[in-house]
Enzyme design. Sequence first.
Site, PDB file in Angstrom:
ATOM      1  N   LYS A 106     -15.200 -55.457  13.257  1.00 47.22           N
ATOM      2  CA  LYS A 106     -14.427 -54.305  12.776  1.00 47.22           C
ATOM      3  C   LYS A 106     -13.099 -54.198  13.513  1.00 47.22           C
ATOM      4  O   LYS A 106     -12.039 -54.053  12.892  1.00 47.22           O
ATOM      5  CB  LYS A 106     -15.231 -53.026  12.959  1.00 47.22           C
ATOM      6  CG  LYS A 106     -14.414 -51.750  12.864  1.00 47.22           C
ATOM      7  CD  LYS A 106     -15.236 -50.542  13.262  1.00 47.22           C
ATOM      8  CE  LYS A 106     -14.399 -49.306  13.437  1.00 47.22           C
ATOM      9  NZ  LYS A 106     -13.636 -49.269  14.702  1.00 47.22           N
ATOM     10  N   ASN A 107     -13.141 -54.239  14.847  1.00 54.41           N
ATOM     11  CA  ASN A 107     -11.912 -53.973  15.594  1.00 54.41           C
ATOM     12  C   ASN A 107     -10.902 -55.117  15.514  1.00 54.41           C
ATOM     13  O   ASN A 107      -9.721 -54.911  15.793  1.00 54.41           O
ATOM     14  CB  ASN A 107     -12.228 -53.590  17.043  1.00 54.41           C
ATOM     15  CG  ASN A 107     -12.812 -52.188  17.117  1.00 54.41           C
ATOM     16  OD1 ASN A 107     -12.771 -51.436  16.130  1.00 54.41           O
ATOM     17  ND2 ASN A 107     -13.370 -51.832  18.260  1.00 54.41           N
ATOM     18  N   CYS A 151     -12.746 -41.666  16.141  1.00 54.07           N
ATOM     19  CA  CYS A 151     -13.789 -40.925  16.859  1.00 54.07           C
ATOM     20  C   CYS A 151     -13.174 -40.026  17.913  1.00 54.07           C
ATOM     21  O   CYS A 151     -12.160 -40.361  18.510  1.00 54.07           O
ATOM     22  CB  CYS A 151     -14.759 -41.902  17.514  1.00 54.07           C
ATOM     23  SG  CYS A 151     -15.675 -42.890  16.326  1.00 54.07           S
ATOM     24  N   ARG A 203      -7.086 -38.693  23.404  1.00 54.71           N
ATOM     25  CA  ARG A 203      -6.807 -40.114  23.157  1.00 54.71           C
ATOM     26  C   ARG A 203      -5.295 -40.301  23.084  1.00 54.71           C
ATOM     27  O   ARG A 203      -4.715 -40.390  22.009  1.00 54.71           O
ATOM     28  CB  ARG A 203      -7.501 -40.595  21.869  1.00 54.71           C
ATOM     29  CG  ARG A 203      -9.005 -40.608  21.986  1.00 54.71           C
ATOM     30  CD  ARG A 203      -9.702 -41.210  20.792  1.00 54.71           C
ATOM     31  NE  ARG A 203      -9.653 -42.666  20.747  1.00 54.71           N
ATOM     32  CZ  ARG A 203     -10.326 -43.420  19.885  1.00 54.71           C
ATOM     33  NH1 ARG A 203     -11.107 -42.858  18.990  1.00 54.71           N
ATOM     34  NH2 ARG A 203     -10.209 -44.734  19.909  1.00 54.71           N
ATOM     35  N   ASP A 258     -18.316 -48.995  23.689  1.00 56.30           N
ATOM     36  CA  ASP A 258     -18.825 -48.820  22.326  1.00 56.30           C
ATOM     37  C   ASP A 258     -20.312 -49.155  22.199  1.00 56.30           C
ATOM     38  O   ASP A 258     -20.892 -49.015  21.116  1.00 56.30           O
ATOM     39  CB  ASP A 258     -18.005 -49.656  21.329  1.00 56.30           C
ATOM     40  CG  ASP A 258     -16.616 -49.072  21.112  1.00 56.30           C
ATOM     41  OD1 ASP A 258     -16.331 -47.980  21.631  1.00 56.30           O
ATOM     42  OD2 ASP A 258     -15.798 -49.721  20.414  1.00 56.30           O
ATOM     43  N   ARG A 270     -18.320 -46.204   8.691  1.00 54.72           N
ATOM     44  CA  ARG A 270     -16.985 -46.659   9.110  1.00 54.72           C
ATOM     45  C   ARG A 270     -17.066 -48.043   9.750  1.00 54.72           C
ATOM     46  O   ARG A 270     -16.088 -48.780   9.749  1.00 54.72           O
ATOM     47  CB  ARG A 270     -16.404 -45.702  10.169  1.00 54.72           C
ATOM     48  CG  ARG A 270     -15.867 -44.411   9.631  1.00 54.72           C
ATOM     49  CD  ARG A 270     -15.114 -43.671  10.729  1.00 54.72           C
ATOM     50  NE  ARG A 270     -14.298 -44.613  11.480  1.00 54.72           N
ATOM     51  CZ  ARG A 270     -14.135 -44.604  12.801  1.00 54.72           C
ATOM     52  NH1 ARG A 270     -14.707 -43.683  13.525  1.00 54.72           N
ATOM     53  NH2 ARG A 270     -13.388 -45.498  13.391  1.00 54.72           N
TER      54      ARG A 270
HETATM   55  C1  UD1 Z   1     -10.392 -49.233  21.069  1.00 51.42           C
HETATM   56  C2  UD1 Z   1     -11.526 -49.289  20.094  1.00 51.42           C
HETATM   57  C3  UD1 Z   1     -12.605 -48.295  20.515  1.00 51.42           C
HETATM   58  C4  UD1 Z   1     -13.038 -48.541  21.951  1.00 51.42           C
HETATM   59  C5  UD1 Z   1     -11.840 -48.625  22.881  1.00 51.42           C
HETATM   60  C6  UD1 Z   1     -12.214 -49.066  24.301  1.00 51.42           C
HETATM   61  C7  UD1 Z   1     -10.384 -49.896  18.054  1.00 51.42           C
HETATM   62  C8  UD1 Z   1      -9.936 -49.470  16.703  1.00 51.42           C
HETATM   63  N1  UD1 Z   1     -11.018 -48.961  18.775  1.00 51.42           N
HETATM   64  O1  UD1 Z   1      -9.871 -47.900  21.024  1.00 51.42           O
HETATM   65  O2  UD1 Z   1     -13.718 -48.446  19.638  1.00 51.42           O
HETATM   66  O3  UD1 Z   1     -13.895 -47.511  22.392  1.00 51.42           O
HETATM   67  O4  UD1 Z   1     -10.863 -49.553  22.377  1.00 51.42           O
HETATM   68  O5  UD1 Z   1     -12.837 -50.308  24.268  1.00 51.42           O
HETATM   69  O6  UD1 Z   1     -10.217 -51.031  18.445  1.00 51.42           O
HETATM   70  N2  UD1 Z   1      -5.121 -44.692  26.959  1.00 51.42           N
HETATM   71  C9  UD1 Z   1      -4.024 -44.036  27.521  1.00 51.42           C
HETATM   72  N3  UD1 Z   1      -2.818 -44.188  26.886  1.00 51.42           N
HETATM   73  C10 UD1 Z   1      -2.662 -44.941  25.767  1.00 51.42           C
HETATM   74  C11 UD1 Z   1      -3.774 -45.606  25.212  1.00 51.42           C
HETATM   75  C12 UD1 Z   1      -5.007 -45.457  25.833  1.00 51.42           C
HETATM   76  O7  UD1 Z   1      -4.149 -43.353  28.525  1.00 51.42           O
HETATM   77  O8  UD1 Z   1      -1.527 -45.034  25.262  1.00 51.42           O
HETATM   78  C13 UD1 Z   1      -6.443 -44.562  27.610  1.00 51.42           C
HETATM   79  C14 UD1 Z   1      -7.490 -43.883  26.715  1.00 51.42           C
HETATM   80  O9  UD1 Z   1      -7.435 -42.483  26.799  1.00 51.42           O
HETATM   81  C15 UD1 Z   1      -8.783 -44.471  27.255  1.00 51.42           C
HETATM   82  C16 UD1 Z   1      -8.373 -45.882  27.716  1.00 51.42           C
HETATM   83  O10 UD1 Z   1      -6.953 -45.857  27.854  1.00 51.42           O
HETATM   84  O11 UD1 Z   1      -9.214 -43.734  28.383  1.00 51.42           O
HETATM   85  C17 UD1 Z   1      -8.766 -46.992  26.759  1.00 51.42           C
HETATM   86  O12 UD1 Z   1      -8.263 -46.702  25.463  1.00 51.42           O
HETATM   87  P1  UD1 Z   1      -7.902 -47.855  24.430  1.00 51.42           P
HETATM   88  O13 UD1 Z   1      -8.394 -49.171  24.965  1.00 51.42           O
HETATM   89  O14 UD1 Z   1      -6.495 -47.729  24.051  1.00 51.42           O
HETATM   90  O15 UD1 Z   1      -8.805 -47.451  23.179  1.00 51.42           O
HETATM   91  P2  UD1 Z   1      -8.428 -47.584  21.644  1.00 51.42           P
HETATM   92  O16 UD1 Z   1      -7.557 -48.768  21.440  1.00 51.42           O
HETATM   93  O17 UD1 Z   1      -8.013 -46.269  21.105  1.00 51.42           O
END
Ligand code: UD1
Length: 432
Positions: free
Chosen positions: A22-23, A117, A122, A307, A399
Amino acid sequence: MDKYVIRGGKPLYGEVEISGAKNAAVAIIPASLMVDGVCRIENIPDISDTDKLLTILTHLGAKVRTINKNTVEIDCTAARRTGAPFDLMRKIRASYYLIGSMLGRFGSAKTTMPGGCNFGVRPIDQHIKGMTALGAEVNVSGGFIYADARGGRLKGAKIYLDKVSVGATINVMLAATLAEGQSIIENAAREPHIVDLANFLNSMGADIRGAGTDTIKVNGVDRLHGGSYSLIPDQIEAGTYMAAVAATGGSILVKNVIPKHLDCISAKLREMGVTVEEGDDAVLVSRTGKLKRTNIKTLPYPGFPTDMQPQISTVLCLAEGTSVVTEGVWDNRYKYVNELRKMGAQIHVDGKTAIIEGVGALTGAPVAACDLRAGAAMVIAGLCAEGVTEVEDVHYIERGYQDIVGKLRALGADIVYICEKDETPRTGAAAI
Ligand code: UD1
């Protein structure tokens, strides 16, 4: 309301085929917007998130041809920068990857703030930091994200991510692909789907090196050409079925996987007394004896995936003794614990830590899926519980899991999907 009805207590036996990741799919579909020509993508999971992204591309003027359930051909030659269906964009997290790909393709982007989610805050500050370093002007206002390459093409730059972020790594990689010159992303995330995106882009003419390490170098190219690509299997879907058989007992062959991607999950399951035997592209997972307690901390790859946290915590409810789970990625990923308590689980949550007292058995109850992986955890709980479990809000589960009802039924589970409209039990792919 649509729901799954599960009569628990049946061990799982047989074989299950894992779908595409999915990701990876939710990054690669937006990436196809930058391709000049037709790209054929195989092994796309047939789930609602990919369906929504393909619909968004269609609204942007792409031609999307469905070859079969898991293969599409996307031609974005005539795509436009306008026409995005914002209501649809708001429903998925990965719509923010359109910022990177639209900046690359058109030099500007307008998207909604992403959905997905709810694990607490986020933020997207690292995405914005990366795009800004590449020369874009980025503004967030009224629920929209506006990005503009200031009338020109983005320019390669060195970007140090303050936090290891899957989304920011992917988005910056996308934006840098068609930028002028070299970009270096430091402190990059290393998840398998990041490597898959880089492989996809490279097979279409990009020049990206180091994906899978914490330093990714992107040498900008002038254009991407069409081609054909097959997605990697889904690490989390595979891990979910592994956790399911750990919970119910039995023995299943989990096929179409990359065992290396499952190392951390396999290691924890072995500590819990589960047998995991690796083949070339399959793992045989069996559990006959009692489950043992363990401690788990979630971390970015190659650590234990966040996850998989709700699913493995559910299995730990059945283990003898006290287990401690620490969430190392998200601030608030224990909302599902209230649902598990309805089934007899004894879990105490303190901030990012969950202390799980093994209870031996769970009892069926009406519960809700709070999000995608929490929903998968409810299904696992229902499969091993005594009595009947009804899982509501299954749209979250759909999803990310292709035909979960059909796959589990083929393993011997007693699970049916009840459709809100007619209350008719359905049992397979056609149900979803
Ligand atoms: C992706 C996955 C999600 C998974 C996560 C962590 C997808 C679509 N989703 O989410 O299922 O749980 O990786 O493996 O691929 N953060 C910041 N600033 C930013 C971005 C992130 O502080 O600009 C923080 C977030 O709050 C979190 C951490 O970094 O604590 C990791 O987030 P991130 O790896 O970005 O998650 P997603 O890409 O949203």
